[in-house]
Design a protein around this motif. Structure first.
Motif, PDB file in Angstrom:
ATOM      1  N   HIS A  63       0.825  -1.203   0.000  1.00 54.42           N
ATOM      2  CA  HIS A  63       0.000   0.000   0.000  1.00 54.42           C
ATOM      3  C   HIS A  63       0.866   1.262   0.000  1.00 54.42           C
ATOM      4  CE1 HIS A  63      -3.495   2.516   0.913  1.00 54.42           C
ATOM      5  NE2 HIS A  63      -2.740   3.128   1.816  1.00 54.42           N
TER       6      HIS A  63
ATOM      7  N   ILE B 148      -7.689  -9.304   8.401  1.00 57.25           N
ATOM      8  CA  ILE B 148      -8.326  -8.609   7.272  1.00 57.25           C
ATOM      9  C   ILE B 148      -9.143  -7.426   7.790  1.00 57.25           C
ATOM     10  CG2 ILE B 148      -9.954  -8.860   5.343  1.00 57.25           C
ATOM     11  CD1 ILE B 148      -7.315 -10.492   5.038  1.00 57.25           C
ATOM     12  N   ALA B 149      -9.874  -7.634   8.889  1.00 57.63           N
ATOM     13  CA  ALA B 149     -10.746  -6.586   9.443  1.00 57.63           C
ATOM     14  C   ALA B 149      -9.960  -5.362   9.905  1.00 57.63           C
ATOM     15  CB  ALA B 149     -11.572  -7.149  10.602  1.00 57.63           C
TER      16      ALA B 149
ATOM     17  N   LEU C 245      -7.074  -4.357   8.862  1.00 58.41           N
ATOM     18  CA  LEU C 245      -6.541  -3.658   7.688  1.00 58.41           C
ATOM     19  C   LEU C 245      -7.651  -2.864   7.000  1.00 58.41           C
ATOM     20  CD1 LEU C 245      -4.121  -6.346   6.245  1.00 58.41           C
ATOM     21  CD2 LEU C 245      -3.490  -4.177   7.323  1.00 58.41           C
ATOM     22  N   ASP C 246      -8.844  -3.445   6.929  1.00 54.64           N
ATOM     23  CA  ASP C 246      -9.993  -2.727   6.357  1.00 54.64           C
ATOM     24  C   ASP C 246     -10.224  -1.404   7.087  1.00 54.64           C
ATOM     25  OD1 ASP C 246     -10.641  -4.569   4.378  1.00 54.64           O
ATOM     26  OD2 ASP C 246     -12.220  -5.544   5.544  1.00 54.64           O
ATOM     27  N   GLU C 247     -10.020  -1.410   8.408  1.00 58.16           N
ATOM     28  CA  GLU C 247     -10.245  -0.206   9.211  1.00 58.16           C
ATOM     29  C   GLU C 247      -9.391   0.969   8.747  1.00 58.16           C
ATOM     30  OE1 GLU C 247     -11.273  -2.341  13.517  1.00 58.16           O
ATOM     31  OE2 GLU C 247      -9.337  -1.371  13.225  1.00 58.16           O
TER      32      GLU C 247
ATOM     33  N   GLY D  17      -8.258   1.233   5.542  1.00 57.25           N
ATOM     34  CA  GLY D  17      -8.380   1.376   4.092  1.00 57.25           C
ATOM     35  C   GLY D  17      -7.409   0.552   3.272  1.00 57.25           C
TER      36      GLY D  17
ATOM     37  N   ASP E   7      -6.810  -3.149   1.616  1.00 60.05           N
ATOM     38  CA  ASP E   7      -7.537  -4.356   1.244  1.00 60.05           C
ATOM     39  C   ASP E   7      -6.595  -5.549   1.142  1.00 60.05           C
ATOM     40  OD1 ASP E   7      -9.233  -6.285   0.224  1.00 60.05           O
ATOM     41  OD2 ASP E   7      -9.539  -5.288  -1.703  1.00 60.05           O
TER      42      ASP E   7
ATOM     43  N   HIS F 291      -8.135  -8.799   1.176  1.00 58.25           N
ATOM     44  CA  HIS F 291      -9.114  -9.874   1.020  1.00 58.25           C
ATOM     45  C   HIS F 291      -8.661 -10.963   0.051  1.00 58.25           C
ATOM     46  CE1 HIS F 291     -12.535  -8.181   3.307  1.00 58.25           C
ATOM     47  NE2 HIS F 291     -11.892  -7.054   3.072  1.00 58.25           N
TER      48      HIS F 291
ATOM     49  N   ARG G 149      -4.905  -4.799  16.233  1.00 54.12           N
ATOM     50  CA  ARG G 149      -4.595  -3.402  15.905  1.00 54.12           C
ATOM     51  C   ARG G 149      -3.205  -3.024  16.400  1.00 54.12           C
ATOM     52  NH1 ARG G 149     -10.268  -2.516  18.053  1.00 54.12           N
ATOM     53  NH2 ARG G 149     -11.539  -2.423  16.168  1.00 54.12           N
TER      54      ARG G 149
ATOM     55  N   ARG H  59      -0.797  -4.486  13.983  1.00 43.75           N
ATOM     56  CA  ARG H  59      -0.877  -3.700  12.734  1.00 43.75           C
ATOM     57  C   ARG H  59      -0.136  -2.380  12.873  1.00 43.75           C
ATOM     58  NH1 ARG H  59      -6.438  -1.061  12.208  1.00 43.75           N
ATOM     59  NH2 ARG H  59      -5.395   0.248  13.759  1.00 43.75           N
TER      60      ARG H  59
END
Length: 134
Positions: free
Chosen positions: A18, A41-42, A44-46, A48, A50, A52, A118, A121
């Motif tokens: 990214h 995955i969730a 990372l979605d938070e 922005g 992706d 998946h 988190r 991450r």
């Protein structure tokens, strides 16, 4: 590289791609192949990002599919670090060990578990941005 290519290394791969995807080549793998982790995955979605489409793979599978043409291997777990050091017998790559907690070991509520993911991450993001900046 991490133990199963299911949480830490896929998160790191997705963030590195990214932020630096056009300037460096990044792939992740595990010492062994695991299963996609929905919490990874969730979180990372938070922010922005992706991930998946990530398909967990072992270092052996990565070698078969693409070869191992890397200048740097970053290991995130003791098992992966051992495997990365073994690779340097035949691969001219630097190896860095970034000890990273395994958030799957966290128990508690859904929110407590997400907080552990988190934390991983955010820690990886700080290190990736600092280490890979042009």
């Amino acid at each position: 590289m991490c133990a199963h290519n299911a949480v830490r290394s896929p998160m790191a791969e997705a963030m590195a791609k990214h932020f630096f995807g056009r300037s460096i080549y990044v792939q992740s793998a595990g010492a062994r192949r695991g299963e996609v982790d929905p919490f990874a995955i969730a979180v990372l979605d938070e922010i922005g990002i992706d991930a998946h489409k990530h398909k967990p793979k072992s270092i052996e599978e990565l070698e078969e599919w693409e070869g191992l043409n890397f200048d740097l291997i970053i290991s995130l777990s003791p098992e992966a670090h051992h495997k990365a050091l073994e690779l340097t017998r035949t691969l001219a790559a630097d190896v860095e060990y970034w000890p990273t907690a395994d958030p799957t070991a966290t128990q508690g509520s859904r929110e407590q578990m997400l907080d552990a993911y988190r934390e991983v991450r955010d820690g990886l993001m700080r290190r990736i941005k600092a280490r890979l900046k042009p």
